[in-house]
Design an enzyme around this catalytic site. Structure first.
Site, PDB file in Angstrom:
ATOM      1  N   LYS A 153       4.852  11.006  -9.334  1.00 43.30           N
ATOM      2  CA  LYS A 153       3.739  10.161  -8.851  1.00 43.30           C
ATOM      3  C   LYS A 153       2.553  10.981  -8.352  1.00 43.30           C
ATOM      4  O   LYS A 153       1.456  10.462  -8.205  1.00 43.30           O
ATOM      5  CB  LYS A 153       4.213   9.189  -7.784  1.00 43.30           C
ATOM      6  CG  LYS A 153       4.545   9.785  -6.435  1.00 43.30           C
ATOM      7  CD  LYS A 153       4.994   8.689  -5.481  1.00 43.30           C
ATOM      8  CE  LYS A 153       5.350   9.232  -4.114  1.00 43.30           C
ATOM      9  NZ  LYS A 153       4.206   9.824  -3.396  1.00 43.30           N
ATOM     10  N   ASP A 154       2.767  12.295  -8.102  1.00 37.29           N
ATOM     11  CA  ASP A 154       1.663  13.162  -7.674  1.00 37.29           C
ATOM     12  C   ASP A 154       0.931  13.798  -8.846  1.00 37.29           C
ATOM     13  O   ASP A 154      -0.092  14.452  -8.656  1.00 37.29           O
ATOM     14  CB  ASP A 154       2.192  14.298  -6.777  1.00 37.29           C
ATOM     15  CG  ASP A 154       2.704  13.793  -5.439  1.00 37.29           C
ATOM     16  OD1 ASP A 154       2.247  12.719  -5.001  1.00 37.29           O
ATOM     17  OD2 ASP A 154       3.561  14.462  -4.843  1.00 37.29           O
ATOM     18  N   ARG A 171      -2.958   2.336  -2.528  1.00 37.16           N
ATOM     19  CA  ARG A 171      -2.159   1.229  -3.094  1.00 37.16           C
ATOM     20  C   ARG A 171      -1.395   0.494  -1.998  1.00 37.16           C
ATOM     21  O   ARG A 171      -1.454  -0.748  -1.896  1.00 37.16           O
ATOM     22  CB  ARG A 171      -1.179   1.776  -4.140  1.00 37.16           C
ATOM     23  CG  ARG A 171      -0.154   0.726  -4.619  1.00 37.16           C
ATOM     24  CD  ARG A 171       0.903   1.339  -5.509  1.00 37.16           C
ATOM     25  NE  ARG A 171       1.701   2.349  -4.826  1.00 37.16           N
ATOM     26  CZ  ARG A 171       2.784   2.090  -4.082  1.00 37.16           C
ATOM     27  NH1 ARG A 171       3.176   0.852  -3.903  1.00 37.16           N
ATOM     28  NH2 ARG A 171       3.470   3.073  -3.509  1.00 37.16           N
ATOM     29  N   ARG A 172      -0.664   1.246  -1.179  1.00 37.25           N
ATOM     30  CA  ARG A 172       0.142   0.599  -0.139  1.00 37.25           C
ATOM     31  C   ARG A 172      -0.733  -0.146   0.860  1.00 37.25           C
ATOM     32  O   ARG A 172      -0.394  -1.237   1.310  1.00 37.25           O
ATOM     33  CB  ARG A 172       1.015   1.641   0.572  1.00 37.25           C
ATOM     34  CG  ARG A 172       2.147   2.164  -0.299  1.00 37.25           C
ATOM     35  CD  ARG A 172       2.900   3.304   0.366  1.00 37.25           C
ATOM     36  NE  ARG A 172       3.972   3.789  -0.488  1.00 37.25           N
ATOM     37  CZ  ARG A 172       4.406   5.031  -0.510  1.00 37.25           C
ATOM     38  NH1 ARG A 172       3.827   5.951   0.274  1.00 37.25           N
ATOM     39  NH2 ARG A 172       5.405   5.403  -1.320  1.00 37.25           N
ATOM     40  N   ARG A 214      -0.031  10.961   7.392  1.00 33.78           N
ATOM     41  CA  ARG A 214       0.358  11.995   6.429  1.00 33.78           C
ATOM     42  C   ARG A 214       1.388  12.909   7.054  1.00 33.78           C
ATOM     43  O   ARG A 214       1.733  12.788   8.215  1.00 33.78           O
ATOM     44  CB  ARG A 214      -0.866  12.802   5.983  1.00 33.78           C
ATOM     45  CG  ARG A 214      -1.721  12.061   4.952  1.00 33.78           C
ATOM     46  CD  ARG A 214      -2.599  13.020   4.179  1.00 33.78           C
ATOM     47  NE  ARG A 214      -1.844  14.041   3.482  1.00 33.78           N
ATOM     48  CZ  ARG A 214      -2.307  15.268   3.246  1.00 33.78           C
ATOM     49  NH1 ARG A 214      -3.501  15.612   3.672  1.00 33.78           N
ATOM     50  NH2 ARG A 214      -1.581  16.136   2.605  1.00 33.78           N
ATOM     51  N   ARG A 238       6.445  12.061   9.583  1.00 33.16           N
ATOM     52  CA  ARG A 238       5.965  10.678   9.643  1.00 33.16           C
ATOM     53  C   ARG A 238       6.919   9.793  10.451  1.00 33.16           C
ATOM     54  O   ARG A 238       6.491   8.937  11.225  1.00 33.16           O
ATOM     55  CB  ARG A 238       5.759  10.130   8.227  1.00 33.16           C
ATOM     56  CG  ARG A 238       4.500  10.671   7.564  1.00 33.16           C
ATOM     57  CD  ARG A 238       4.302  10.126   6.168  1.00 33.16           C
ATOM     58  NE  ARG A 238       4.947  10.956   5.167  1.00 33.16           N
ATOM     59  CZ  ARG A 238       4.993  10.656   3.877  1.00 33.16           C
ATOM     60  NH1 ARG A 238       4.446   9.535   3.438  1.00 33.16           N
ATOM     61  NH2 ARG A 238       5.586  11.460   3.021  1.00 33.16           N
ATOM     62  N   CYS A 269      -4.037   9.540  -9.541  1.00 29.27           N
ATOM     63  CA  CYS A 269      -2.707   9.386  -8.943  1.00 29.27           C
ATOM     64  C   CYS A 269      -2.765   8.817  -7.531  1.00 29.27           C
ATOM     65  O   CYS A 269      -1.784   8.849  -6.804  1.00 29.27           O
ATOM     66  CB  CYS A 269      -1.933  10.705  -8.955  1.00 29.27           C
ATOM     67  SG  CYS A 269      -2.830  12.130  -8.330  1.00 29.27           S
TER      68      CYS A 269
END
Length: 366
Positions: free
Chosen positions: A83-84, A131-132, A149, A155, A297
């Protein structure tokens, strides 16, 4: 010529999660009698601050430093979180192998396991994903989404810090109170079943880390990839719920890894040993749609594919930055022509304004 017996040097980011997931690839190769050394590489992305996250996503800063090691001949291959990865890469390189994907779902992590519907009005949710953020605001417009981050454990520590530090303070006061009543005949009852040392010793490592952390933002919840929780070994130490995938379609390639090499005999060997055909098809569909829509991405786009019989079922969501607009699409494309089918899905989305929505959202984040 087989590469068995020759030590393979594979580049990985140095984060705990990256090393753990690269370790899965290393173990799979060693099971097939390969000798593997993981080479940790400090990437540009690891050195940028939060303000540059959008630009980081555009430039593939977590990926290109590793790929350059391959191009320079310093390593034999690089292991990436798919995904990166940018959808374009140097012509000399090839995605040699896509191992079987872990969970693609997003996870909502809270101190007490609350589902997203039970979060209080105006609850603060942490994520730095466009997106989130858009999905959260689309589902619950009242939520406050704040940047978050760091490594997975960092996190989680930021989420747990206010709750655990407050509990530690309360237990410390009660401990003093209890000691003050020792030897006295009164009705005081210690409210806990463990003293403070026993409580501390029962905390997980991430819980102990939270006690030491400075609090900057108090989060009611954070959103992470479930695969990251699982691979980091933290899934059993936190309370979380899988977000409903119909409303929270995952990022393209989420949960999947990719091994990048030069287009060579080694690429063929690694493909034979590591590649998972089902995951390869599903992620190819997802990334083809992303590329055709010029999504990069980090764009506010969710794409998830799953093979069902002779077809690949595709779910797509494209959002405005604030989540108020969404273009959704569900389609089945034939497995045999999945690349062509993915391009057709992307064209249909583009005709409905998806490409413009992505461009506007990305401009708005800069």
């Amino acid at each position: 010529m087989s590469h068995r017996g020759k030590e393979l040097r594979l580049a990985t980011r140095g984060s705990d999660l990256a090393i753990r997931q690269s370790g899965e690839v290393k173990a799979a190769l060693e099971d097939r009698r390969y000798s593997v050394e993981l080479v940790e590489v400090a990437t540009t992305g690891d050195q940028l601050d939060d303000a540059l996250i959008t630009e980081l996503g555009k430039t593939g800063a977590f990926v290109r430093d590793l790929d350059q090691q391959v191009l320079d001949g310093d390593v034999d291959g690089a292991i990436h979180s798919m995904k990166d990865m940018p959808t374009e890469h140097p012509n000399e390189l090839i995605v040699a192998a896509v191992p079987e994907r872990a969970s693609a779902k997003d996870a909502l992590v809270t101190p007490d396991g609350k589902p997203i519907d039970a979060l209080p009005d105006g609850a603060v949710v942490g994520t730095s994903s466009l997106r989130r953020k858009a999905q959260l605001l689309n589902f619950r417009p009242d939520l406050t989404v704040e940047p978050l981050r760091g490594n997975v454990d960092t996190r989680i520590e930021k989420l747990l810090a206010p709750v655990l530090q407050a509990e530690h303070e309360e237990r410390t006061e009660e401990e003093k109170e209890r000691k003050g009543h020792v030897g006295k005949k009164d009705s005081y009852e210690f409210p806990y079943d463990k003293n403070i040392d026993e409580w501390f010793n029962d905390l997980s490592e991430v819980g102990r880390g939270a006690l030491e952390r400075d609090i900057e933002t108090e989060y009611d919840a954070i959103v992470l990839a479930e695969a990251g929780l699982q691979r980091s070994g933290l899934a059993h130490h936190v309370e979380y719920e899988r977000l409903p995938p119909k409303q929270f379609v995952p990022a393209p390639g989420q949960g999947a890894l990719a091994v990048m090499t030069l287009d060579s005999e080694l690429a063929h060997d690694l493909h034979t040993v590591l590649d998972h055909p089902r995951t390869r098809v599903e992620t190819t569909v997802e990334r083809t749609i992303l590329r055709e829509l010029n999504g990069g991405c980090i764009a506010p786009i969710g794409v998830h594919s799953i093979i069902q019989g002779e077809n690949v079922h595709v779910d797509v969501q494209v959002f405005s930055q604030d989540g108020s607009e969404v273009i959704s699409l569900k389609r089945d494309v034939p497995v045999e022509t999945h690349v062509t089918g993915a391009k057709q899905v992307a064209n249909e989305l583009a005709e409905r304004g998806a490409r413009d929505l992505i461009a506007e959202a990305r401009e708005g984040s800069e």
